[in-house]
Design a protein around this motif. Structure first.
Motif, PDB file in Angstrom:
ATOM      1  N   GLU A 168      -8.414   6.174  -4.609  1.00  0.00           N
ATOM      2  CA  GLU A 168      -8.792   5.584  -3.408  1.00  0.00           C
ATOM      3  C   GLU A 168      -8.065   5.821  -2.370  1.00  0.00           C
ATOM      4  OE1 GLU A 168     -12.324   3.515  -3.064  1.00  0.00           O
ATOM      5  OE2 GLU A 168     -13.692   5.180  -3.727  1.00  0.00           O
ATOM      6  N   GLU A 169      -7.423   4.599  -2.255  1.00  0.00           N
ATOM      7  CA  GLU A 169      -6.097   4.297  -1.791  1.00  0.00           C
ATOM      8  C   GLU A 169      -4.910   5.591  -1.009  1.00  0.00           C
ATOM      9  OE1 GLU A 169      -4.790   0.457  -2.632  1.00  0.00           O
ATOM     10  OE2 GLU A 169      -6.810  -0.792  -1.751  1.00  0.00           O
ATOM     11  N   VAL A 170      -4.404   6.293  -3.261  1.00  0.00           N
ATOM     12  CA  VAL A 170      -3.192   6.913  -3.178  1.00  0.00           C
ATOM     13  C   VAL A 170      -3.738   8.204  -2.335  1.00  0.00           C
ATOM     14  CG1 VAL A 170      -2.394   8.528  -4.625  1.00  0.00           C
ATOM     15  CG2 VAL A 170      -2.719   6.099  -5.276  1.00  0.00           C
ATOM     16  N   ALA A 177       0.929  10.103   5.264  1.00  0.00           N
ATOM     17  CA  ALA A 177       1.622  10.883   5.335  1.00  0.00           C
ATOM     18  C   ALA A 177       1.996  12.501   5.421  1.00  0.00           C
ATOM     19  CB  ALA A 177       2.501  10.813   3.285  1.00  0.00           C
ATOM     20  N   GLU A 178       0.519  13.062   5.072  1.00  0.00           N
ATOM     21  CA  GLU A 178       0.760  14.718   5.612  1.00  0.00           C
ATOM     22  C   GLU A 178       0.440  14.922   7.508  1.00  0.00           C
ATOM     23  OE1 GLU A 178      -2.435  15.950   3.562  1.00  0.00           O
ATOM     24  OE2 GLU A 178      -1.422  16.329   1.926  1.00  0.00           O
ATOM     25  N   PRO A 192       6.372   5.660   0.215  1.00  0.00           N
ATOM     26  CA  PRO A 192       6.731   5.663  -0.395  1.00  0.00           C
ATOM     27  C   PRO A 192       6.334   4.886  -1.563  1.00  0.00           C
ATOM     28  CG  PRO A 192       7.924   7.173   0.772  1.00  0.00           C
ATOM     29  CD  PRO A 192       6.206   6.668   1.654  1.00  0.00           C
ATOM     30  N   ALA A 193       7.404   3.812  -1.355  1.00  0.00           N
ATOM     31  CA  ALA A 193       6.789   2.030  -1.580  1.00  0.00           C
ATOM     32  C   ALA A 193       5.613   1.945  -2.396  1.00  0.00           C
ATOM     33  CB  ALA A 193       7.939   0.977  -1.038  1.00  0.00           C
ATOM     34  N   GLU A 194       4.418   2.272  -1.260  1.00  0.00           N
ATOM     35  CA  GLU A 194       3.423   1.999  -1.527  1.00  0.00           C
ATOM     36  C   GLU A 194       2.771   2.639  -2.446  1.00  0.00           C
ATOM     37  OE1 GLU A 194       1.044  -0.599  -0.593  1.00  0.00           O
ATOM     38  OE2 GLU A 194       2.763  -1.372   1.114  1.00  0.00           O
ATOM     39  N   ARG A 198       1.181   1.438  -6.642  1.00  0.00           N
ATOM     40  CA  ARG A 198       0.358   2.177  -6.533  1.00  0.00           C
ATOM     41  C   ARG A 198      -0.424   2.960  -8.095  1.00  0.00           C
ATOM     42  NH1 ARG A 198      -0.026  -0.329  -2.284  1.00  0.00           N
ATOM     43  NH2 ARG A 198      -1.782  -0.611  -1.794  1.00  0.00           N
ATOM     44  N   GLU A 199       1.038   4.138  -8.020  1.00  0.00           N
ATOM     45  CA  GLU A 199       0.949   4.739  -9.594  1.00  0.00           C
ATOM     46  C   GLU A 199       1.589   4.016 -10.867  1.00  0.00           C
ATOM     47  OE1 GLU A 199       3.585   7.449  -7.919  1.00  0.00           O
ATOM     48  OE2 GLU A 199       2.581   9.137  -6.740  1.00  0.00           O
TER      49      GLU A 199
END
Length: 455
Positions: A168-170, A177-178, A192-194, A198-199
């Protein structure tokens, strides 16, 4: 300065170069280990070196350094490197050279799996010294902390919960970002870092879930096979007796992952285990067979099982690897954790007289209980009844009592005196090698004492 004192003169030069042979007394442990390693067949270790580049340290010296370190409670490669400067005994072993901690650690990691032959060779040397002749042993296990925290254990239920939250956070981060307007992004946040963070966590969770599923499938197949065997044995006994079997029909195992099933993210091969005194620990179950007369460890292995019921067969398998000249086990004692009908019958099959407690002993037994003899044994008594009767005899009680002054003190010294309470390495294969190293170190330390007693 007062003339009655001997002054510590640190400035005078030696007239002749000092000899390391003068640094230690004749019976010092370091000298003994150097002499023992000189008698071992180190050909496999020496042949492993390609002979290219700079000259390597002699494997005999590095092996001696490891053995002495573990025998004196110095397990860390960094502490061993420091000891090459600070310890007279270690300087004797290294010939006043100073291998760095990387060299020591790499040597240990590289050859850890090849220590078993040295364990056996040292027992053979003990036999040649007229110290060891195997006949009576005590078997026990002890929980040793894994190089991992129990707080790094991830259960299936929690993994699913965290996985849902991270996904959900991703999705939220991707939507931010969009957006053309970056004003909605909090100060200091890097999308990008966040996302990368998470990935990586999602990847670790996915790997953990796969391992939990694999273990569950393995557990189910094993329990299913055991259930089929129990039903077959129940049917066999019913046919032999001609009567219907009493008791409840064994319950079939249930497939599927449960929410409490878990895996450790740091060392996935370690297990959460109950420990004496209460509580749980991320650990391995280290097993040892100890000779009753010498207190030498004659067989060792490591298991992931939390209890000891399945460890008698592996212990016997290790004992079978020993040379015949060392003797054959005739009698074996173990605590109630090893008791089962199957294990008693296993001892009978192996022609070993078992002394396995069928239950916990009560403290402060009366004189009548301690010194009385049981009623005569029935002629048609089965193996378990025969063993229980044996344990009630004076000789049986005396023999079982020796367990408390052999294998338990060995574990006590290793943990409390030497300070080996946690494996440095991770994974069942590596900790097995390290436990072999601990066993070798204990045997060398014990042999050095025994040879002086016999001298």
């Amino acid at each position: 300065m007062h003339s009655d004192f001997l002054v510590a003169d640190r400035d005078s030069l030696y007239l002749l170069p000092p000899s390391v042979q003068e640094w230690l007394p004749a019976n010092h442990l370091a000298r003994f280990i150097v002499d023992i390693v000189a008698q071992l067949d180190l050909t496999p270790l020496r042949d492993a070196y390609a002979g290219r580049g700079c000259k390597a340290y002699d494997p005999a010296m590095l092996l001696t350094l490891l053995f002495y370190g573990y025998a004196t409670g110095t397990f860390s490669s960094r502490k061993l490197e420091l000891a090459t400067y600070e310890s007279i005994a270690v300087r004797y072993i290294t010939g006043n050279s100073h291998p760095d901690h990387d060299t020591i650690a790499n040597f240990r990691n590289r050859f850890l799996g090849e220590l078993k032959p040295f364990f056996i060779q040292i027992l053979s040397l003990a036999h040649e010294m007229n110290i060891l002749k195997i006949g009576k042993i005590s078997i026990d296990g002890t929980k040793i902390k894994a190089n991992a925290s129990k707080h790094q254990a991830l259960s299936w239920g929690h993994a699913c919960k965290i996985e849902k939250q991270l996904k959900e956070e991703v999705d939220s981060l991707l939507r931010q970002a969009e957006l053309a307007d970056q004003s909605t992004i909090p100060d200091g946040m890097s999308i990008p870092a966040e996302l990368e963070r998470r990935e990586k966590r999602l990847e670790a969770i996915a790997k953990a879930k796969c391992e939990i599923e694999r273990r569950e499938e393995e557990r189910y197949e094993k329990e299913k096979a055991e259930h089929v065997a129990k039903l077959a044995e129940r049917e066999r006994k019913a046919q032999e007796s001609g009567k219907k079997s009493r008791g409840k029909i064994p319950k079939a195992p249930e497939p599927g992952v449960k929410d409490r099933d878990q895996v450790n993210l740091t060392d996935e091969e370690s297990r959460i285990m109950p420990v004496s005194g209460g509580g749980f620990m991320q650990a391995y179950n280290a097993q040892a067979s100890v000779d009753l007369d010498t207190m030498l460890m004659v067989a060792v292995h490591v298991t992931q099982h939390t209890n000891d019921k399945l460890e008698l067969q592996p212990a016997f398998d290790e004992l079978k690897k020993l040379p015949a000249k060392l003797g054959k086990v005739e009698e074996a004692t173990a605590d109630a954790g090893y008791f089962s009908e199957k294990n008693v019958e296993l001892c009978e099959t192996e022609e070993i007289v078992p002394y396995i407690a069928a239950g916990r002993e009560s403290h402060n037994q009366s004189l009548a209980d301690r010194f009385s003899e049981p009623e005569p044994l029935a002629k048609d008594a089965d193996a378990v009844t025969t063993m229980k009767h044996r344990l009630k005899t004076k000789d049986g009680k005396a023999f079982y009592a020796r367990r408390k002054c052999t294998v338990e003190p060995v574990f006590g010294v290793i943990k409390s005196v030497l300070g080996f309470r946690q494996f440095l390495l991770r994974g069942i294969e590596n900790v097995t090698g390290e436990w072999n190293l601990v066993g070798i170190a204990w045997n060398l330390k014990r042999l050095n004492v025994l040879r002086q007693i016999m001298a």
